[in-house]
Design a protein around this motif. Structure first.
Motif: not given
Length: 259
Positions: A91, A115, A119, A142, A146, A158, A162-163, A165, A187
């Motif tokens: 990522g 990112n 996925y 993560g 997150v 970013y 990622k949130s 994800v 994380c």
């Protein structure tokens, strides 16, 4: 029992390398992925094969590109006939501090493609393979907190990706439970430079009496990933697991960004 096969994205070096090693220790065949670091990927493959005796497949490919993901999964299917574990570690991250209003469109797109969209591509290609055998493990990487969709000053693109994800992982945990597939997010804390490839034993040796807490290393994260991928880790799904020593790392980073 047939050995499991794991695909770890971004695994030539750093945290991904440690994750691949941790899974190889469990007797799992591993597929390494890189974009530019071919030499490092080959070195990691050689180490794993010689030390742990599992099969290693090395694949070049940018997971932000749907066609590249499709091609890599086809090669895994041809080589092993199965895929049991997906660890999405790759990522991109823009080091330069930027307000959301200052992001160029291509920068924003790179963060989302690298990112989040990556996925999605990986899940669509790998979940059917896992479902065939009624068993699968999905682990995404993560960042601190997150799970709460926190603000991350000057890292908005970013953090947003990622949130997404984290939310997608929880959804997969529900949708794929009947197929024997678990999905979780791990994380890491603030692991920098050479510490990403350091073992816990090495970290302990480097800890001085004055330190209240030893430094976090890649092995800390890799051990959690390996645990989530074990045969009996069946009822751990939809979880976001912090591996940061109980520290509020994001608050620290936000304070540093403001100074």
């Amino acid at each position: 029992m047939t050995k499991r096969v794991a695909f770890i994205t971004g695994s030539a070096s750093g945290l991904g390398r440690q994750m691949a090693i941790a899974l190889a220790k469990e007797g799992i065949h591993v597929v390494l992925n890189y974009v530019h670091s071919q030499e490092k990927a080959q070195q990691t493959a050689q180490l794993i094969e010689e030390k742990y005796g599992v099969q290693v497949l090395v694949l070049q490919g940018d997971v932000s590109q749907k066609a590249a993901v499709t091609e890599m999964i086809a090669k895994i299917r041809d080589a092993f006939g199965r895929l049991d574990i997906l660890v999405h570690n790759a990522g991109p991250f823009i080091k330069e501090q930027k307000k959301v209003q200052d992001y160029r469109l291509d920068e924003w797109q790179a963060m989302v493609d690298g990112n989040l969209n990556s996925y999605f591509y990986l899940l669509q290609e790998t979940l059917p393979l896992m479902a065939q055998n009624k068993w699968g493990r999905v682990v995404a990487v993560g960042f601190n907190q997150v799970n709460t969709t926190p603000a991350w000053q000057y890292r908005g693109a970013y953090a947003a990706a990622k949130s997404g994800v984290a939310s997608l992982t929880k959804t997969i945990a529900l949708e794929e439970a009947a197929a024997g597939i678990t999905a979780n997010v791990v994380c890491p804390g603030d692991i920098k430079g050479s510490y990403k490839e350091m073992t816990i034993e090495e970290a302990i040796k480097n800890t001085t009496p004055k330190q209240t807490q030893r430094v976090e290393v890649g092995d800390d994260v890799a051990r959690v990933v390996a645990f989530l991928c074990q045969e009996n880790s069946t009822f751990i799904s939809g979880s976001v697991i912090e591996v940061g020593g109980g520290q509020d790392i994001l608050a620290k980073r936000n304070r540093e960004s403001s100074n």
